[in-house]
Design a protein around this motif. Structure first.
Motif, PDB file in Angstrom:
ATOM      1  N   TYR A   1       0.836  -1.202   0.000  1.00 23.98           N
ATOM      2  CA  TYR A   1       0.000   0.000   0.000  1.00 23.98           C
ATOM      3  C   TYR A   1       0.872   1.254   0.000  1.00 23.98           C
ATOM      4  N   ILE A   2       1.831   1.289   0.922  1.00 27.30           N
ATOM      5  CA  ILE A   2       2.692   2.474   1.039  1.00 27.30           C
ATOM      6  C   ILE A   2       3.493   2.678  -0.244  1.00 27.30           C
ATOM      7  N   GLN A   3       4.018   1.596  -0.787  1.00 26.73           N
ATOM      8  CA  GLN A   3       4.794   1.695  -2.025  1.00 26.73           C
ATOM      9  C   GLN A   3       3.944   2.257  -3.176  1.00 26.73           C
ATOM     10  N   ASP A   4       2.752   1.704  -3.325  1.00 24.03           N
ATOM     11  CA  ASP A   4       1.858   2.167  -4.399  1.00 24.03           C
ATOM     12  C   ASP A   4       1.458   3.625  -4.222  1.00 24.03           C
ATOM     13  N   GLN A   5       1.130   3.973  -2.986  1.00 27.34           N
ATOM     14  CA  GLN A   5       0.678   5.339  -2.730  1.00 27.34           C
ATOM     15  C   GLN A   5       1.789   6.348  -2.998  1.00 27.34           C
ATOM     16  N   LEU A   6       3.001   6.009  -2.529  1.00 26.45           N
ATOM     17  CA  LEU A   6       4.126   6.925  -2.769  1.00 26.45           C
ATOM     18  C   LEU A   6       4.325   7.145  -4.261  1.00 26.45           C
ATOM     19  N   GLN A   7       4.238   6.052  -5.009  1.00 33.96           N
ATOM     20  CA  GLN A   7       4.443   6.167  -6.447  1.00 33.96           C
ATOM     21  C   GLN A   7       3.366   7.022  -7.098  1.00 33.96           C
ATOM     22  N   GLU A   8       2.133   6.776  -6.673  1.00 33.96           N
ATOM     23  CA  GLU A   8       1.028   7.533  -7.258  1.00 33.96           C
ATOM     24  C   GLU A   8       1.138   9.025  -6.911  1.00 33.96           C
ATOM     25  N   ILE A   9       1.454   9.308  -5.659  1.00 36.91           N
ATOM     26  CA  ILE A   9       1.550  10.707  -5.227  1.00 36.91           C
ATOM     27  C   ILE A   9       2.672  11.428  -5.965  1.00 36.91           C
ATOM     28  N   LYS A  10       3.807  10.754  -6.118  1.00 34.61           N
ATOM     29  CA  LYS A  10       4.920  11.381  -6.855  1.00 34.61           C
ATOM     30  C   LYS A  10       4.512  11.660  -8.294  1.00 34.61           C
ATOM     31  N   GLY A  11       3.736  10.733  -8.861  1.00 32.08           N
ATOM     32  CA  GLY A  11       3.241  10.947 -10.218  1.00 32.08           C
ATOM     33  C   GLY A  11       2.302  12.138 -10.288  1.00 32.08           C
ATOM     34  N   ASN A  12       1.434  12.247  -9.305  1.00 33.86           N
ATOM     35  CA  ASN A  12       0.501  13.375  -9.267  1.00 33.86           C
ATOM     36  C   ASN A  12       1.235  14.701  -9.091  1.00 33.86           C
ATOM     37  N   ILE A  13       2.268  14.692  -8.262  1.00 37.60           N
ATOM     38  CA  ILE A  13       3.052  15.917  -8.056  1.00 37.60           C
ATOM     39  C   ILE A  13       3.730  16.312  -9.373  1.00 37.60           C
ATOM     40  N   ALA A  14       4.306  15.332 -10.042  1.00 40.29           N
ATOM     41  CA  ALA A  14       4.989  15.616 -11.319  1.00 40.29           C
ATOM     42  C   ALA A  14       4.000  16.174 -12.340  1.00 40.29           C
ATOM     43  N   ALA A  15       2.799  15.600 -12.373  1.00 39.14           N
ATOM     44  CA  ALA A  15       1.789  16.067 -13.323  1.00 39.14           C
ATOM     45  C   ALA A  15       1.361  17.501 -12.994  1.00 39.14           C
ATOM     46  N   ALA A  16       1.222  17.796 -11.701  1.00 38.11           N
ATOM     47  CA  ALA A  16       0.816  19.157 -11.299  1.00 38.11           C
ATOM     48  C   ALA A  16       1.930  20.160 -11.604  1.00 38.11           C
ATOM     49  N   GLU A  17       3.177  19.748 -11.398  1.00 38.01           N
ATOM     50  CA  GLU A  17       4.312  20.621 -11.761  1.00 38.01           C
ATOM     51  C   GLU A  17       4.240  20.961 -13.246  1.00 38.01           C
ATOM     52  N   GLN A  18       3.973  19.938 -14.031  1.00 39.16           N
ATOM     53  CA  GLN A  18       3.940  20.148 -15.473  1.00 39.16           C
ATOM     54  C   GLN A  18       2.786  21.060 -15.888  1.00 39.16           C
ATOM     55  N   ARG A  19       1.598  20.810 -15.311  1.00 43.75           N
ATOM     56  CA  ARG A  19       0.438  21.678 -15.612  1.00 43.75           C
ATOM     57  C   ARG A  19       0.733  23.140 -15.313  1.00 43.75           C
ATOM     58  N   ALA A  20       1.491  23.352 -14.221  1.00 46.61           N
ATOM     59  CA  ALA A  20       1.753  24.728 -13.795  1.00 46.61           C
ATOM     60  C   ALA A  20       2.993  25.311 -14.461  1.00 46.61           C
ATOM     61  N   GLY A  21       3.616  24.537 -15.347  1.00 45.24           N
ATOM     62  CA  GLY A  21       4.824  25.024 -16.008  1.00 45.24           C
ATOM     63  C   GLY A  21       6.007  25.147 -15.077  1.00 45.24           C
ATOM     64  N   ARG A  22       6.018  24.333 -14.039  1.00 43.84           N
ATOM     65  CA  ARG A  22       7.137  24.366 -13.091  1.00 43.84           C
ATOM     66  C   ARG A  22       8.140  23.275 -13.447  1.00 43.84           C
ATOM     67  N   ALA A  23       9.392  23.500 -13.063  1.00 43.86           N
ATOM     68  CA  ALA A  23      10.440  22.522 -13.375  1.00 43.86           C
ATOM     69  C   ALA A  23      10.159  21.214 -12.636  1.00 43.86           C
ATOM     70  N   PRO A  24      10.431  20.091 -13.296  1.00 39.34           N
ATOM     71  CA  PRO A  24      10.266  18.805 -12.613  1.00 39.34           C
ATOM     72  C   PRO A  24      11.181  18.751 -11.384  1.00 39.34           C
ATOM     73  N   GLY A  25      10.636  18.252 -10.283  1.00 42.06           N
ATOM     74  CA  GLY A  25      11.442  18.147  -9.067  1.00 42.06           C
ATOM     75  C   GLY A  25      11.473  19.423  -8.239  1.00 42.06           C
ATOM     76  N   SER A  26      10.620  20.400  -8.554  1.00 46.68           N
ATOM     77  CA  SER A  26      10.623  21.624  -7.735  1.00 46.68           C
ATOM     78  C   SER A  26       9.928  21.428  -6.395  1.00 46.68           C
ATOM     79  N   VAL A  27       9.199  20.328  -6.256  1.00 51.86           N
ATOM     80  CA  VAL A  27       8.404  20.122  -5.040  1.00 51.86           C
ATOM     81  C   VAL A  27       8.936  18.932  -4.249  1.00 51.86           C
ATOM     82  N   LYS A  28       9.131  19.160  -2.951  1.00 53.02           N
ATOM     83  CA  LYS A  28       9.556  18.073  -2.072  1.00 53.02           C
ATOM     84  C   LYS A  28       8.336  17.444  -1.395  1.00 53.02           C
ATOM     85  N   LEU A  29       8.328  16.136  -1.365  1.00 51.59           N
ATOM     86  CA  LEU A  29       7.249  15.420  -0.676  1.00 51.59           C
ATOM     87  C   LEU A  29       7.681  15.126   0.754  1.00 51.59           C
TER      88      LEU A  29
END
Ligand SMILES: *Cc1c(COP(=O)(O)O)cnc(C)c1O
Length: 233
Positions: free
Chosen positions: A8-36
């Motif tokens: 569960y934890i492994q899947d959730q971490l992966q999904e959340i990181k994917g969501n963060i990356a997608a939101a960075e991209q939508r906002a035109g922010r550099a990949p990796g600008s957000v720390k989880l």
């Protein structure tokens, strides 16, 4: 379907990181600008170790006492943030514990105490200032106006490195409802930057249900607990 905690934890971490990356991209922010920041409060060390095994290194606890029990049980290359309120008589303990960031410094008095005790310990304390951006009366933290007024005194405190701002808006049903609060925090930081002298690189905002909106609005740290570890008991 059988589904164990580790998976569960492994899947959730992966999904959340994917969501963060997608939101960075939508906002035109550099990949990796957000720390989880994985908020591990109330969860046992075994769960935190699982997240560690999945590569997570940044963890947040909201209570000093609980954090002090867990930190020594985890590998030394973790970074810990204190995200909950800090009493002035516990500042010395918190600084000795070596948090990477005290995220919820919520008054001038507390900031002064942190600076003084950091001086006694011969260190500089890295902090965020907690701001009440949604006008809730009951909250004990800086209002945007107070922060503007107190800014010269805050930046003059010698042993503090004020890294930025954090907020905990009132819970909302729809994550979109938190957007104005996140935007206000970003605009406040932009405004304080123009006053100098601090770069204020960090904006800590967004939790399990609204971190994607926070990333779109400029968060550099999202604080996610239950979406990683499951519901708290
Ligand atoms: C508990 C907590 C979080 C995480 O909340 P979730 O909804 O579980 O993601 C974030 N920030 C602070 C200050 C908290 O106390």
């Amino acid at each position: 379907m059988w589904y164990d905690t580790a998976m569960y934890i492994q899947d959730q971490l992966q999904e959340i990181k994917g969501n963060i990356a997608a939101a960075e991209q939508r906002a035109g922010r550099a990949p990796g600008s957000v720390k989880l920041l994985a908020v591990s409060k109330t969860f046992p060390v075994e769960d935190i170790m699982q997240a560690y095994a999945d590569g997570q290194r940044l963890f947040g606890e909201n209570r000093l006492q609980e954090a002090m029990g867990k930190i020594p049980a985890m590998p030394a290359d973790c970074e810990w943030h204190l995200i909950g309120p800090l009493q002035r008589n516990k500042v010395r303990k918190a600084l000795e514990q070596g948090f990477g960031l005290l995220q919820a410094v919520d008054s001038l008095r507390l900031a002064e105490t942190v600076s003084r005790i950091a001086g006694e310990l011969g260190c500089t304390a890295r902090i965020l200032l907690e701001v009440n951006v949604d006008g809730e009366e009951s909250k004990h933290c800086f209002t945007p106006q107070e922060l503007q007024e107190l800014w010269p005194r805050l930046v003059a405190l010698p042993q503090l490195e004020i890294r930025g701002l954090m907020c905990i808006p009132a819970p909302t049903e729809d994550p979109e409802e938190a957007r104005p609060a996140f935007r206000s925090l970003r605009e406040l930081a932009e405004n304080l930057r123009t006053r100098g002298p601090l770069p204020l690189p960090e904006l800590s905002m967004g939790m399990s249900h609204d971190y994607a909106v926070a990333v779109e609005e400029g968060a550099t740290i999202v604080r996610v607990g239950s979406a990683i570890f499951g519901k708290r008991g």
